[in-house]
Write a protein that holds these residues in place. Structure first.
Motif, PDB file in Angstrom:
ATOM      1  N   ASN A 195       0.839  -1.188   0.000  1.00  0.00           N
ATOM      2  CA  ASN A 195       0.000   0.000   0.000  1.00  0.00           C
ATOM      3  C   ASN A 195       0.883   1.250   0.000  1.00  0.00           C
ATOM      4  OD1 ASN A 195      -2.447   1.179  -0.095  1.00  0.00           O
ATOM      5  ND2 ASN A 195      -2.955   0.925   2.071  1.00  0.00           N
ATOM      6  N   ASP A 196       2.119   1.112  -0.482  1.00  0.00           N
ATOM      7  CA  ASP A 196       3.086   2.206  -0.481  1.00  0.00           C
ATOM      8  C   ASP A 196       2.712   3.229  -1.551  1.00  0.00           C
ATOM      9  OD1 ASP A 196       5.222   3.885  -0.302  1.00  0.00           O
ATOM     10  OD2 ASP A 196       6.737   2.374  -0.753  1.00  0.00           O
ATOM     11  N   THR A 197       2.414   4.436  -1.141  1.00  0.00           N
ATOM     12  CA  THR A 197       2.047   5.495  -2.087  1.00  0.00           C
ATOM     13  C   THR A 197       3.150   6.532  -2.222  1.00  0.00           C
ATOM     14  OG1 THR A 197       0.943   6.723  -0.332  1.00  0.00           O
ATOM     15  CG2 THR A 197      -0.424   5.213  -1.685  1.00  0.00           C
ATOM     16  N   THR A 198       4.335   6.200  -1.730  1.00  0.00           N
ATOM     17  CA  THR A 198       5.460   7.122  -1.833  1.00  0.00           C
ATOM     18  C   THR A 198       5.867   7.252  -3.296  1.00  0.00           C
ATOM     19  OG1 THR A 198       6.253   6.351   0.304  1.00  0.00           O
ATOM     20  CG2 THR A 198       7.795   7.612  -1.060  1.00  0.00           C
ATOM     21  N   PRO A 199       5.903   8.500  -3.810  1.00  0.00           N
ATOM     22  CA  PRO A 199       6.292   8.655  -5.215  1.00  0.00           C
ATOM     23  C   PRO A 199       7.748   8.231  -5.434  1.00  0.00           C
ATOM     24  CG  PRO A 199       5.992  10.808  -4.162  1.00  0.00           C
ATOM     25  CD  PRO A 199       5.641   9.754  -3.138  1.00  0.00           C
ATOM     26  N   GLN A 200       7.991   7.571  -6.539  1.00  0.00           N
ATOM     27  CA  GLN A 200       9.339   7.155  -6.909  1.00  0.00           C
ATOM     28  C   GLN A 200      10.026   8.302  -7.643  1.00  0.00           C
ATOM     29  OE1 GLN A 200      10.759   4.178  -6.096  1.00  0.00           O
ATOM     30  NE2 GLN A 200       8.905   3.905  -4.879  1.00  0.00           N
ATOM     31  N   LEU A 201      11.214   8.653  -7.183  1.00  0.00           N
ATOM     32  CA  LEU A 201      11.966   9.712  -7.844  1.00  0.00           C
ATOM     33  C   LEU A 201      12.659   9.140  -9.067  1.00  0.00           C
ATOM     34  CD1 LEU A 201      13.609  11.483  -4.788  1.00  0.00           C
ATOM     35  CD2 LEU A 201      11.598  12.196  -6.083  1.00  0.00           C
ATOM     36  N   GLN A 202      12.430   9.759 -10.196  1.00  0.00           N
ATOM     37  CA  GLN A 202      13.100   9.331 -11.421  1.00  0.00           C
ATOM     38  C   GLN A 202      14.349  10.168 -11.616  1.00  0.00           C
ATOM     39  OE1 GLN A 202      10.645   9.361 -14.866  1.00  0.00           O
ATOM     40  NE2 GLN A 202       9.684   7.434 -14.313  1.00  0.00           N
ATOM     41  N   GLN A 203      15.400   9.493 -12.047  1.00  0.00           N
ATOM     42  CA  GLN A 203      16.639  10.198 -12.333  1.00  0.00           C
ATOM     43  C   GLN A 203      16.454  11.002 -13.614  1.00  0.00           C
ATOM     44  OE1 GLN A 203      19.045  10.517 -10.441  1.00  0.00           O
ATOM     45  NE2 GLN A 203      19.155   8.742  -9.120  1.00  0.00           N
ATOM     46  N   PRO A 204      16.906  12.261 -13.618  1.00  0.00           N
ATOM     47  CA  PRO A 204      16.827  13.026 -14.865  1.00  0.00           C
ATOM     48  C   PRO A 204      17.740  12.405 -15.908  1.00  0.00           C
ATOM     49  CG  PRO A 204      18.071  14.238 -13.206  1.00  0.00           C
ATOM     50  CD  PRO A 204      17.528  13.003 -12.534  1.00  0.00           C
ATOM     51  N   PRO A 205      17.409  12.542 -17.171  1.00  0.00           N
ATOM     52  CA  PRO A 205      18.282  11.981 -18.212  1.00  0.00           C
ATOM     53  C   PRO A 205      19.657  12.642 -18.159  1.00  0.00           C
ATOM     54  CG  PRO A 205      16.567  13.345 -19.188  1.00  0.00           C
ATOM     55  CD  PRO A 205      16.281  13.263 -17.723  1.00  0.00           C
ATOM     56  N   GLN A 206      20.661  11.874 -18.524  1.00  0.00           N
ATOM     57  CA  GLN A 206      22.044  12.357 -18.525  1.00  0.00           C
ATOM     58  C   GLN A 206      22.592  12.318 -19.945  1.00  0.00           C
ATOM     59  OE1 GLN A 206      23.735  13.484 -15.694  1.00  0.00           O
ATOM     60  NE2 GLN A 206      21.672  13.333 -14.861  1.00  0.00           N
TER      61      GLN A 206
END
Length: 150
Positions: free
Chosen positions: A3-14
């Protein structure tokens, strides 16, 4: 079931690491030989594209232009394998090139990799002179020496 609703941080493109060798071009260069003028290279914000501002004279014809160098990537597609560029002249021409920098040798093919029209130049030991020649099919071409001024 989580039930984890923590948003996943996406790495910006490099930027692709194969662009790093092009750092050797950054700065302003004075052109001599069969051409005269200046060219300035600088990274566009984000480091995905190198911009070249050109102002030179060849065969008594003055040229100003802008070249954008990097990996071509169309929306939804993977980036090109080759480092490509598109040059826009003040006279309305659009030209395409493929860049390769291996060791001290810079090769720029006109249109596509292994084209019979190409530039090949070698950097001096201190990296402040790029001595080369444009070669055209049928034996044409011209020499150019680029000397870093800043």
């Amino acid at each position: 079931m989580s039930n984890d609703t923590t948003p996943q941080l996406q790495q910006p493109p490099q930027p692709n690491p194969d662009l790093e060798p092009l750092n050797r071009l950054v700065g302003t260069w004075r052109l001599s030989g069969d051409t005269a003028g200046t060219t300035t290279y600088e990274w566009m914000e984000g480091g995905f594209f190198l911009m070249q501002h050109v102002e030179f004279e060849e065969n008594e014809r003055k040229t100003r232009g802008l070249e954008i160098i990097g990996h071509e990537q169309k929306y939804g597609e993977a980036p090109s394998e080759d480092i490509k560029s598109r040059y826009y002249s003040g006279g309305g021409e659009t030209l395409e090139y493929v860049y390769e920098l291996k060791g001290d040798t810079l090769t720029i093919w006109s249109g596509w990799r292994d084209s019979p029209a190409y530039y090949q130049g070698t950097f001096s030991a201190d990296g402040n002179v790029l001595d080369g020649r444009w070669v055209y099919p049928g034996g044409g071409g011209y020499t150019t020496i680029a000397t870093r001024v800043k």
